[in-house]
Design a protein around this motif. Structure first.
Motif, PDB file in Angstrom:
ATOM      1  N   SER A   1      85.338 -94.743  24.586  1.00  0.00           N
ATOM      2  CA  SER A   1      85.698 -95.486  23.373  1.00  0.00           C
ATOM      3  C   SER A   1      86.918 -94.877  22.697  1.00  0.00           C
ATOM      4  O   SER A   1      87.805 -95.588  22.205  1.00  0.00           O
ATOM      5  N   THR A   2      86.979 -93.541  22.675  1.00  0.00           N
ATOM      6  CA  THR A   2      88.115 -92.861  22.053  1.00  0.00           C
ATOM      7  C   THR A   2      89.404 -93.146  22.808  1.00  0.00           C
ATOM      8  O   THR A   2      90.462 -93.378  22.199  1.00  0.00           O
TER       9      THR A   2
ATOM     10  N   SER B   1      88.796-104.283  16.253  1.00  0.00           N
ATOM     11  CA  SER B   1      87.727-104.415  17.251  1.00  0.00           C
ATOM     12  C   SER B   1      87.020-105.765  17.151  1.00  0.00           C
ATOM     13  O   SER B   1      86.422-106.236  18.121  1.00  0.00           O
TER      14      SER B   1
ATOM     15  N   GLY C   1      86.782-100.173  21.617  1.00  0.00           N
ATOM     16  CA  GLY C   1      86.933 -98.772  21.248  1.00  0.00           C
ATOM     17  C   GLY C   1      85.975 -98.319  20.163  1.00  0.00           C
ATOM     18  O   GLY C   1      84.895 -98.889  19.958  1.00  0.00           O
TER      19      GLY C   1
ATOM     20  N   ARG D   1      95.236 -98.526  29.051  1.00  0.00           N
ATOM     21  CA  ARG D   1      93.789 -98.580  29.274  1.00  0.00           C
ATOM     22  C   ARG D   1      93.449 -98.207  30.710  1.00  0.00           C
ATOM     23  O   ARG D   1      92.476 -97.508  30.984  1.00  0.00           O
TER      24      ARG D   1
ATOM     25  N   LEU E   1      90.032 -95.813  24.651  1.00  0.00           N
ATOM     26  CA  LEU E   1      90.390 -97.208  24.384  1.00  0.00           C
ATOM     27  C   LEU E   1      91.119 -97.324  23.047  1.00  0.00           C
ATOM     28  O   LEU E   1      92.135 -98.024  22.923  1.00  0.00           O
ATOM     29  N   THR E   2      90.588 -96.648  22.045  1.00  0.00           N
ATOM     30  CA  THR E   2      91.230 -96.651  20.726  1.00  0.00           C
ATOM     31  C   THR E   2      92.603 -96.004  20.788  1.00  0.00           C
ATOM     32  O   THR E   2      93.574 -96.508  20.207  1.00  0.00           O
TER      33      THR E   2
END
Length: 671
Positions: free
Chosen positions: A156-157, A295, A301, A94, A159-160
């Motif tokens: 967000s992508t 989540s 994410g 991250r 993080l995922t």
């Protein structure tokens, strides 16, 4: 006519004992259904007989969390320590991809290291795709990463992606080791296979509360939940693939002087690398399918974006994030498949480090270089807000147009299904006596798999009644039964058409690949917007989610029919339809039924999630347990779902094996 001839003339056809048992079970159902006074207890399971398993499990789980002591530390401290270890690689990634790193001084930050630039990461992934020699994949990767960047979902992508990378690596390594252990030791195999069955069939919501209590809210809990769901396929594929390594390969390794360890790691595992990549692919897909549920317990994410959109019924924002998840899934899937298809290059001399890892060196240099340059040129480091746009309004307008212009048709369609299909099916299932149903399923199990399968069916189905969840289980059974029926009557013909036309096959593959990579929660957003809440909405979502195996396995089964059998049918003058009806479909039927089996498994997993739209089945029981922090109640409901899935799986697989033996097919051949 003498007595002997007369006896032969009027002899009755022989009935197998197993078939007779099924008829007896049906008769028992009818007798109990008409409520003989002496059999009233067999119709509705007496409440006084119910065992409060949920309460007992809750007490034990809370004791394990709050009081269990291992000597030097408590059980909770042990699990939290494991969670801290799992957090380390996630937090590192991250920082690398999203937040950067800060070196703290006594009073303020001494050094601020920024995250890797979006442009460098994009170029690196594109170069990796281009090195595989697939132009379409390269173009798709470019479009995918530009999409997530310019719709404002880059952070967000990433993080995922950070969570996915760690989960996939741990899932692959753990699954590989467990698969090897199951292959080498029979006892381990017998222990692990039922455990894997539970891990894959137990609804995630059922063990969400215990995991949260043990590991706390955060990425570690999300990682544990994801691994429970996504790791078993890797172990199964490893075990099955190792068992199919040819004896010649093993013997060659022994002749070469390999030790047992060398034989495993340098001979057998390299020989099954393409098959192992199937397991890797499944781990990737199932991990991505868990991003929304993860989540909910701290993973963040893209899953969090979809969940927020679902709660607010913002179809546009949910669609954007759902598309981003799908694009990431397809990119990872295609790249892993391309790597699996590559053959190792053998050289007479070992290449130097710079030549062997030239591409990796170039990618690292580009990523680091763009990150450094981004300090002075911010647009290289982060996508400016002025460059981003939203497609949310576009998707919202589509739903609004459908609701305005097609409302009468949609409502008529919904009412028809509810009145003439859902309601009668539900009434029928709820009217079935519990004892008669258990006897019937057990008789079918005996017919297909003899005593062992009959006992398994009896124990597992009776458990549902004993814990007091029979009515909710029947609602789950009716819903998933209707959904599997609809998915089959739609999916199997599509699979047949796809198998007979290469152009249609290519189009269908793209569509079902997309459907398979969409997270289950994504299906709920348009369904709720179009049909509202209720069992009809649940049915539509489940059919959309579970139809893929029915199509894929039918297509595969028909394509696997030996060409010489088709040519023989043509030589006999059979038409195309006759060949399909009398040759291809009968021979492909075992594969088709395996597809129906997988449709059933996916339907059950989706049915738990559709409890969010108002169903009152076992899925609702798990949600109530989650909201009330009642781990025992959720686990009990989850066990009931798992038992339904296991019974259905064993019955269908027993039928498939029996049908294969009748056709003279290789029973060991699996998809």
């Amino acid at each position: 006519m003498n007595e002997t001839k007369l006896t032969h003339a009027i002899s009755w056809p022989r009935i197998k004992p197993s078939i007779a048992l099924i008829f007896v079970a049906i008769l028992a159902v009818i007798l109990i259904k008409f409520q003989w006074s002496a059999l009233s207890w067999a119709s509705d399971y007496p409440s006084t007989w119910v065992i409060p398993l949920g309460d007992s499990l809750s007490v034990k789980i809370k004791w394990l969390v709050n009081e269990a002591d291992l000597g030097l530390f408590t059980f909770k401290e042990f699990t939290r320590a494991i969670g801290s270890l799992l957090n380390v690689p996630i937090l590192f990634l991250r920082g690398l991809l999203v937040t950067g790193f800060t070196v703290e001084g006594e009073h303020d930050a001494l050094l601020q290291i920024p995250p890797l630039s979006w442009l460098g990461i994009t170029i690196g992934i594109v170069l990796l795709a281009a090195s595989l020699g697939d132009r379409r994949l390269t173009v798709f990767v470019v479009i995918s990463f530009l999409y997530v960047a310019f719709v404002g979902l880059w952070e967000s992508t990433m993080l995922t992606l950070a969570s996915i990378i760690v989960a996939v690596l741990i899932g692959i390594i753990t699954g590989l080791l467990l698969g090897i252990a199951a292959f080498k030791w029979v006892v381990m195999d017998r222990v692990l296979m039922p455990v894997f069955d539970f891990m894959q069939t137990m609804p995630v919501f059922a063990y969400l509360v215990p995991v949260l209590m043990l590991f706390g809210y955060g990425p570690a809990s999300a990682m544990v939940v994801t691994l429970i769901y996504a790791m078993p396929p890797m172990a199964r594929v490893t075990r099955i693939s190792l068992s199919r390594v040819s004896g010649e390969t093993v013997e060659f390794g022994r002749i070469a002087g390999s030790s047992a360890r060398q034989l495993m790691w340098k001979v057998m595992l390299p020989s099954i690398r393409p098959r192992l990549m199937v397991g890797v692919n499944q781990v990737i897909m199932l991990t991505l399918n868990m991003v929304i549920i993860a989540s909910l317990i701290g993973a963040g994410g893209l899953g969090f974006d979809v969940w927020q959109a679902l709660k607010a019924l913002r179809i546009g924002q949910g669609a954007e994030a759902g598309i981003a998840i799908t694009l990431v899934a397809v990119v990872l899937d295609r790249i892993s498949q391309q790597f699996a298809a590559r053959r190792p290059v053998h050289r007479n001399t070992a290449p130097s480090f710079s030549k062997k890892y030239a591409l990796l060196t170039i990618i690292v240099a580009i990523v680091i270089g763009t990150t450094i340059i981004g300090h002075w040129v911010p647009v290289i480091s982060q996508v400016p807000d002025s460059w981003t746009f939203s497609t949310g309004k576009f998707w919202d307008n589509i739903i609004d147009w459908i609701n305005i212009n097609l409302y009468d048709y949609i409502e008529g369609f919904r009412r028809f299904f509810f009145i003439y299909i859902l309601k009668p099916s539900k009434s029928f299932m709820l009217s079935l006596p519990w004892l008669g149903t258990v006897l019937f399923i057990s008789a079918v199990g005996y017919h297909l798999g003899r005593l062992r399968l009959a006992i398994l069916c009896t124990v597992l189905i009776s458990f549902i009644a004993v814990v007091g969840l029979w009515e909710k289980a029947m609602i789950s059974a009716y819903l998933v039964g209707v959904c599997v029926f609809l998915a089959s009557i739609v999916g199997i013909p599509i699979g047949v058409i796809s198998a007979g036309n290469e152009r249609i096959h290519n189009i269908v593959q793209v569509i079902i690949d997309t459907l398979q990579t969409l997270p289950s929660f994504v299906y709920l957003i348009p369904v709720i917007m179009l049909f509202g809440v209720g069992e009809f909405s649940a049915m539509v979502a489940v059919v959309m989610y579970a139809i893929v195996p029915a199509i894929r396995y039918t297509d595969h089964g028909i394509r696997q029919v030996a060409p010489h059998l088709i040519e023989a049918a043509r030589a006999m003058g059979c038409t195309r339809m006759q060949i399909l009806r009398r040759v291809q479909l009968p021979l492909a039927l075992p594969d088709i039924m395996l597809g129906v089996n997988q449709t059933l498994m996916m339907g059950l997993s989706m049915l738990i999630i559709t409890a969010l739209v108002g169903t009152r089945d076992l899925g609702q029981e798990t949600l109530i347990a989650l909201s009330k922090v009642d781990p025992g109640r959720g686990v009990t409901a989850g066990i009931c779902v798992a038992f339904i899935a296991i019974v259905a799986d064993r019955l269908i697989n027993a039928w498939v094996q029996k049908h294969k033996s009748e056709l003279g097919l290789n029973a060991a051949h699996q998809l």
